[in-house]
Enzyme design. Sequence first.
Site, mmCIF file in Angstrom:
data_model
loop_
_atom_site.group_PDB
_atom_site.id
_atom_site.type_symbol
_atom_site.label_atom_id
_atom_site.label_comp_id
_atom_site.label_asym_id
_atom_site.label_seq_id
_atom_site.Cartn_x
_atom_site.Cartn_y
_atom_site.Cartn_z
ATOM 1 N N ARG A 69 -9.926 6.055 4.926
ATOM 2 C CA ARG A 69 -9.198 5.009 4.185
ATOM 3 C C ARG A 69 -8.983 5.449 2.729
ATOM 4 O O ARG A 69 -7.936 5.178 2.136
ATOM 5 C CB ARG A 69 -9.948 3.678 4.277
ATOM 6 C CG ARG A 69 -9.807 3.065 5.684
ATOM 7 C CD ARG A 69 -10.904 2.078 6.015
ATOM 8 N NE ARG A 69 -10.970 0.994 5.076
ATOM 9 C CZ ARG A 69 -12.112 0.504 4.579
ATOM 10 N NH1 ARG A 69 -13.276 1.016 4.924
ATOM 11 N NH2 ARG A 69 -12.080 -0.490 3.731
ATOM 12 N N ARG A 121 0.826 -1.209 0.000
ATOM 13 C CA ARG A 121 0.000 0.000 0.000
ATOM 14 C C ARG A 121 0.855 1.251 0.000
ATOM 15 O O ARG A 121 0.314 2.359 -0.079
ATOM 16 C CB ARG A 121 -0.886 0.013 1.249
ATOM 17 C CG ARG A 121 -2.284 -0.556 1.042
ATOM 18 C CD ARG A 121 -2.936 -0.598 2.399
ATOM 19 N NE ARG A 121 -4.368 -0.553 2.408
ATOM 20 C CZ ARG A 121 -5.178 -1.592 2.286
ATOM 21 N NH1 ARG A 121 -4.696 -2.776 2.044
ATOM 22 N NH2 ARG A 121 -6.481 -1.441 2.386
ATOM 23 N N ARG A 159 -18.583 -4.388 7.429
ATOM 24 C CA ARG A 159 -17.313 -4.307 8.154
ATOM 25 C C ARG A 159 -17.277 -3.116 9.115
ATOM 26 O O ARG A 159 -17.856 -2.081 8.826
ATOM 27 C CB ARG A 159 -16.161 -4.180 7.151
ATOM 28 C CG ARG A 159 -15.822 -5.496 6.504
ATOM 29 C CD ARG A 159 -14.863 -5.360 5.380
ATOM 30 N NE ARG A 159 -13.802 -4.377 5.583
ATOM 31 C CZ ARG A 159 -12.784 -4.221 4.749
ATOM 32 N NH1 ARG A 159 -12.693 -4.980 3.670
ATOM 33 N NH2 ARG A 159 -11.870 -3.322 4.974
ATOM 34 N N ARG A 178 -21.686 -1.848 0.870
ATOM 35 C CA ARG A 178 -20.964 -3.137 0.811
ATOM 36 C C ARG A 178 -21.235 -4.036 2.016
ATOM 37 O O ARG A 178 -21.195 -3.604 3.149
ATOM 38 C CB ARG A 178 -19.464 -2.850 0.736
ATOM 39 C CG ARG A 178 -18.619 -4.097 0.687
ATOM 40 C CD ARG A 178 -17.244 -3.807 0.229
ATOM 41 N NE ARG A 178 -16.388 -3.324 1.303
ATOM 42 C CZ ARG A 178 -15.068 -3.153 1.158
ATOM 43 N NH1 ARG A 178 -14.507 -3.382 -0.008
ATOM 44 N NH2 ARG A 178 -14.351 -2.716 2.165
#
Length: 227
Positions: free
Chosen positions: A171, A88, A160, A127
């Site tokens: 994020r 990342r 999540r 999601r």
Amino acid sequence: MNVMLIGAQGSGKGTQAQLLEEQLNLKPCASGELLRDAIARETALGKAAKPYYDKGDLVPDELVARLILERLQELDGANGIILDGFPRTIAQAKILDELLAQVGQRINAIIYLDVPRQELLDRLSGRYLCRAHNHVWNIKTHPTKVPNVCDYDGSELYQRVDDTSERIAHRLDIFFNETIHLIEYYKEQNKLIHVDGNQSIEEVHEQIMANLRSDLRLTSNDEYAAS
Ligand code: AMP
């Protein structure tokens, strides 16, 4: 054959990784998934990673690198691995080069799934994952046939902890401020396959496969599930 997927949260990396795993017999190596597993099992590494994970911050490199190395060492008959979520940062990309050298491997293809930020925000807020196998669903763009029940294994869906609007924004900031530099890094090495991720799941998969077929000269033997 080892493949890397780069993309922001919600770009479809997990979904595309699952399709490539089946088609090319690759073993999943998703850093977020490995961390969630370590956290759920309350291993020493999981406990150390949890505070970072819960805030949506990057977990320290040495913890993630340890999980990745374990994964690289256990192929279990697969043709290679599919890296998703690691590296990342440029620092992690350099760590990865060292890990690969340790196990005598290299990455054969690096795929960037390019999706605009607003689309990512829309996707992430809808999601859900299934409890049994973490199959990815989206109540807006990719719903299950029966609400809250996974089409594949019948297990319940959940959202999540880091998919709340505040953490999603945080994020995505990390992705667009830090991870994005990997694109230039791998482009300079002539390794990058740029894919428009703002298409249907099937179209993105086909575009990835078309690139892999030409870049890696895949034969029908490589296309495990398809042959
Ligand atoms: P993901 O499932 O890829 O969205 O990752 C979920 C969370 O796991 C991230 O927000 C980070 O806290 C952590 N994580 C996953 N991969 C990495 C990585 N390569 N480096 C540091 N932290 C990571």
